[in-house]
Write a protein that holds these residues in place. Structure first.
Motif, PDB file in Angstrom:
ATOM      1  N   ARG A  98       0.717  -1.194  -0.004  1.00 64.52           N
ATOM      2  CA  ARG A  98       0.025   0.166   0.030  1.00 64.52           C
ATOM      3  C   ARG A  98       0.980   1.125  -0.064  1.00 64.52           C
ATOM      4  O   ARG A  98       0.110   2.318  -0.176  1.00 64.52           O
ATOM      5  CB  ARG A  98      -1.033   0.056   1.099  1.00 64.52           C
ATOM      6  CG  ARG A  98      -1.934  -1.010   1.154  1.00 64.52           C
ATOM      7  CD  ARG A  98      -3.070  -1.018   2.286  1.00 64.52           C
ATOM      8  NE  ARG A  98      -3.981  -2.163   1.952  1.00 64.52           N
ATOM      9  CZ  ARG A  98      -4.268  -2.979   2.711  1.00 64.52           C
ATOM     10  NH1 ARG A  98      -3.984  -2.645   4.195  1.00 64.52           N
ATOM     11  NH2 ARG A  98      -5.407  -4.003   2.768  1.00 64.52           N
ATOM     12  N   VAL A 101       0.982   3.441  -3.281  1.00 61.38           N
ATOM     13  CA  VAL A 101      -0.373   4.492  -3.468  1.00 61.38           C
ATOM     14  C   VAL A 101       0.162   5.659  -2.661  1.00 61.38           C
ATOM     15  O   VAL A 101      -0.560   6.910  -2.824  1.00 61.38           O
ATOM     16  CB  VAL A 101      -1.593   3.852  -3.335  1.00 61.38           C
ATOM     17  CG1 VAL A 101      -1.934   2.779  -4.105  1.00 61.38           C
ATOM     18  CG2 VAL A 101      -2.051   3.674  -1.781  1.00 61.38           C
ATOM     19  N   LEU A 102       0.799   5.549  -1.708  1.00 58.18           N
ATOM     20  CA  LEU A 102       1.351   6.938  -1.066  1.00 58.18           C
ATOM     21  C   LEU A 102       2.219   7.823  -1.576  1.00 58.18           C
ATOM     22  O   LEU A 102       2.244   9.015  -1.639  1.00 58.18           O
ATOM     23  CB  LEU A 102       1.832   6.314   0.440  1.00 58.18           C
ATOM     24  CG  LEU A 102       1.273   5.857   1.494  1.00 58.18           C
ATOM     25  CD1 LEU A 102       2.237   5.701   2.825  1.00 58.18           C
ATOM     26  CD2 LEU A 102       0.291   7.139   1.890  1.00 58.18           C
ATOM     27  N   PHE A 243      -1.507   9.408   8.016  1.00 64.49           N
ATOM     28  CA  PHE A 243      -2.303   8.567   6.826  1.00 64.49           C
ATOM     29  C   PHE A 243      -2.910   7.120   7.382  1.00 64.49           C
ATOM     30  O   PHE A 243      -2.535   6.618   8.718  1.00 64.49           O
ATOM     31  CB  PHE A 243      -1.383   8.202   5.789  1.00 64.49           C
ATOM     32  CG  PHE A 243      -0.417   6.800   5.993  1.00 64.49           C
ATOM     33  CD1 PHE A 243       0.636   7.186   6.622  1.00 64.49           C
ATOM     34  CD2 PHE A 243      -0.704   5.607   5.361  1.00 64.49           C
ATOM     35  CE1 PHE A 243       1.679   5.940   6.854  1.00 64.49           C
ATOM     36  CE2 PHE A 243       0.155   4.652   5.634  1.00 64.49           C
ATOM     37  CZ  PHE A 243       1.354   4.840   6.305  1.00 64.49           C
ATOM     38  N   SER A 245      -4.667   3.243   6.165  1.00 64.76           N
ATOM     39  CA  SER A 245      -5.597   2.509   5.140  1.00 64.76           C
ATOM     40  C   SER A 245      -5.990   1.249   5.531  1.00 64.76           C
ATOM     41  O   SER A 245      -5.431   0.577   6.404  1.00 64.76           O
ATOM     42  CB  SER A 245      -4.354   2.183   4.221  1.00 64.76           C
ATOM     43  OG  SER A 245      -3.312   1.494   4.406  1.00 64.76           O
ATOM     44  N   ILE A 271      -3.832  11.898   4.861  1.00 64.66           N
ATOM     45  CA  ILE A 271      -3.976  10.925   3.656  1.00 64.66           C
ATOM     46  C   ILE A 271      -4.996   9.770   4.210  1.00 64.66           C
ATOM     47  O   ILE A 271      -4.643   8.760   4.901  1.00 64.66           O
ATOM     48  CB  ILE A 271      -2.500  10.384   3.140  1.00 64.66           C
ATOM     49  CG1 ILE A 271      -1.719  11.400   2.616  1.00 64.66           C
ATOM     50  CG2 ILE A 271      -2.917   9.411   1.822  1.00 64.66           C
ATOM     51  CD1 ILE A 271      -0.334  10.809   2.241  1.00 64.66           C
ATOM     52  N   SER A 272      -5.908   9.657   3.397  1.00 60.07           N
ATOM     53  CA  SER A 272      -6.867   8.480   3.722  1.00 60.07           C
ATOM     54  C   SER A 272      -7.107   7.336   2.522  1.00 60.07           C
ATOM     55  O   SER A 272      -7.212   7.941   1.476  1.00 60.07           O
ATOM     56  CB  SER A 272      -8.271   9.074   4.082  1.00 60.07           C
ATOM     57  OG  SER A 272      -9.136   8.160   4.235  1.00 60.07           O
ATOM     58  N   ASN A 273      -6.837   6.358   2.831  1.00 63.85           N
ATOM     59  CA  ASN A 273      -6.792   5.364   1.574  1.00 63.85           C
ATOM     60  C   ASN A 273      -7.857   4.223   2.159  1.00 63.85           C
ATOM     61  O   ASN A 273      -7.180   3.188   2.978  1.00 63.85           O
ATOM     62  CB  ASN A 273      -5.366   4.659   1.460  1.00 63.85           C
ATOM     63  CG  ASN A 273      -5.417   3.547   0.142  1.00 63.85           C
ATOM     64  OD1 ASN A 273      -6.038   3.879  -0.758  1.00 63.85           O
ATOM     65  ND2 ASN A 273      -4.678   2.533   0.221  1.00 63.85           N
ATOM     66  N   LEU A 297      -8.617   7.032  -2.483  1.00 63.52           N
ATOM     67  CA  LEU A 297      -7.557   7.722  -1.849  1.00 63.52           C
ATOM     68  C   LEU A 297      -7.954   9.337  -1.892  1.00 63.52           C
ATOM     69  O   LEU A 297      -8.327   9.576  -2.751  1.00 63.52           O
ATOM     70  CB  LEU A 297      -6.289   7.530  -2.743  1.00 63.52           C
ATOM     71  CG  LEU A 297      -4.966   8.262  -2.208  1.00 63.52           C
ATOM     72  CD1 LEU A 297      -4.374   7.658  -1.101  1.00 63.52           C
ATOM     73  CD2 LEU A 297      -3.964   8.372  -3.492  1.00 63.52           C
ATOM     74  N   THR A 307      -7.884   3.143  -5.769  1.00 64.78           N
ATOM     75  CA  THR A 307      -6.653   2.318  -5.628  1.00 64.78           C
ATOM     76  C   THR A 307      -6.757   0.796  -5.429  1.00 64.78           C
ATOM     77  O   THR A 307      -8.018   0.585  -4.908  1.00 64.78           O
ATOM     78  CB  THR A 307      -5.596   2.839  -4.299  1.00 64.78           C
ATOM     79  OG1 THR A 307      -6.402   2.689  -3.301  1.00 64.78           O
ATOM     80  CG2 THR A 307      -5.080   4.266  -4.346  1.00 64.78           C
ATOM     81  N   ILE A 314      -3.395   2.396  -9.163  1.00 65.12           N
ATOM     82  CA  ILE A 314      -3.651   3.769  -9.028  1.00 65.12           C
ATOM     83  C   ILE A 314      -4.401   4.271 -10.214  1.00 65.12           C
ATOM     84  O   ILE A 314      -3.905   4.140 -11.231  1.00 65.12           O
ATOM     85  CB  ILE A 314      -2.638   4.675  -8.677  1.00 65.12           C
ATOM     86  CG1 ILE A 314      -1.694   4.016  -7.300  1.00 65.12           C
ATOM     87  CG2 ILE A 314      -3.226   5.945  -8.157  1.00 65.12           C
ATOM     88  CD1 ILE A 314      -0.622   4.868  -7.275  1.00 65.12           C
TER      89      ILE A 314
END
Ligand SMILES: C[S@@+](CC[C@H](N)C(=O)[O-])C[C@H]1O[C@@H](n2cnc3c(N)ncnc32)[C@H](O)[C@@H]1O
Length: 317
Positions: A98, A101-102, A243, A245, A271-273, A297, A307, A314
């Motif tokens: 993961r 995607v950051l 963040f 996820s 940052i939220s996933n 994301l 994502t 992504i």
């Protein structure tokens, strides 16, 4: 109640397992069709009825069984051992892929970066600067020996970085942290990787070795109650990122909103996933259709991409 549980297992089979794990697809489809297994699951607290938890506990006690029918048979026959394991454990899948995607978000921030993860499990997503990535048109190679290597399919709009980020401090919080130094903790993490995903397992083992060299600072505690204390431990002379996820779905809606209010009051990038169901209002801002088989994301509450749930893709908006 049983109907809701049945639907939960069918949704898991359809949206999470179908394209990623034939064995887990067949097990969860069979569970959804087996009234006896559903009745046993209904005796558990709702949070413990989760498909991933049942699948990993059966695997812990019986290995990967041959068919959906056999899976249901094992559950009913061995419930006396399965139930206490389910109650004692939780789904803490730590997916270092993961981090892929950051990176496009981190690339837009001034360096160095202080990286803080809530719901960090064993903290393996706190090392995005130490892993190797193949985005197709861009490759970023870690200086670590035997670093995990993640492939991530990206659309043309994804703003890819030209180098790995510079991270000056990393820290996490988890209600029940796992330690990379504890072999039993790591064995549970390995069991949470779906059976067909041998490459994920290899990368997990490599990420554990990277994290062991200099484990991140990880606090034990609730992410709402403990966030401010964690942020206050970080040095202030850097861009601070908080963040998460695959975490906030485990919190009741009121707690998610409480977390969001605390983050909004702090001077940092959020940052939220997460699965799209976690923040429906953020999904509603998206002009692109958001589908339930991907994560959303978002940066500071604005949707930026869909994502792959395991960091495998992504699609930037
Ligand atoms: C599915 S794991 C995801 C781990 C990691 N974020 C990742 O993406 O690999 C969810 C983690 O959230 C943690 N968690 C759940 N509720 C929490 C809470 N209220 N406070 C802190 N951690 C929590 C769990 O213990 C678990 O380790």
């Amino acid at each position: 109640m049983l109907e809701e549980l049945k639907q939960r297992y069918l949704n898991f089979a359809e949206f999470e397992a179908r394209n990623y794990s034939p064995s887990y697809w067949s097990f969860t489809t069979a569970v959804a069709d087996d009234a006896r297994v559903l009745e046993l699951l209904a005796t558990l607290p709702r949070a413990k009825q989760q498909p991933n938890l049942l699948l990993a506990v059966v695997r812990l006690l019986h290995g990967v069984v041959g068919s959906g029918r056999e899976f249901c048979h094992v559950v009913t026959r061995d419930w006396d051992r399965i139930q206490p394991e389910i109650l004692a454990r939780s789904t803490q899948t730590n997916e270092p892929a993961r981090c892929a995607v950051l990176l496009p978000v981190l690339a837009g921030l001034a360096e160095p970066i202080v990286l803080i993860e809530v719901g960090t499990s064993a903290g393996l997503c706190l090392f995005p600067d130490k892993y190797t990535y193949d985005y197709g048109r861009v490759q970023l190679v870690s200086g670590e020996s035997a670093a995990p290597a993640f492939s991530c399919e990206v659309n043309k709009k994804t703003p890819l970085p030209s180098k790995l980020p510079e991270i000056s401090w990393r820290g996490g919080i988890d209600i029940h942290p796992l330690s990379v130094m504890d072999e039993q903790d790591m064995e549970w993490l390995r069991l949470l990787v779906w059976p067909e995903h041998t490459e994920r397992l290899e990368n997990l083992n490599r990420a554990i070795q990277v994290a062991k060299k200099s484990p991140a600072e990880i606090l034990e505690g609730d992410l709402v109650a403990g966030l401010e204390a964690l942020v206050s431990r970080a040095p202030g002379d850097a861009s601070t990122v908080v963040f998460h996820s695959a975490v906030l779905a485990y919190l009741p809606v009121g707690e998610r909103e409480a977390f969001r209010r605390i983050v909004a009051d702090l001077d940092l990038t959020w940052i939220s996933n997460e699965h799209p169901s976690v923040f429906p209002d953020i999904v509603n801002q998206s002009t692109v259709e958001v589908t339930p088989d991907r994560f959303l994301l978002a940066v500071d509450g604005t949707p930026v991409a869909m994502t792959g749930p395991h960091g495998q893709s992504i699609d930037w908006f």
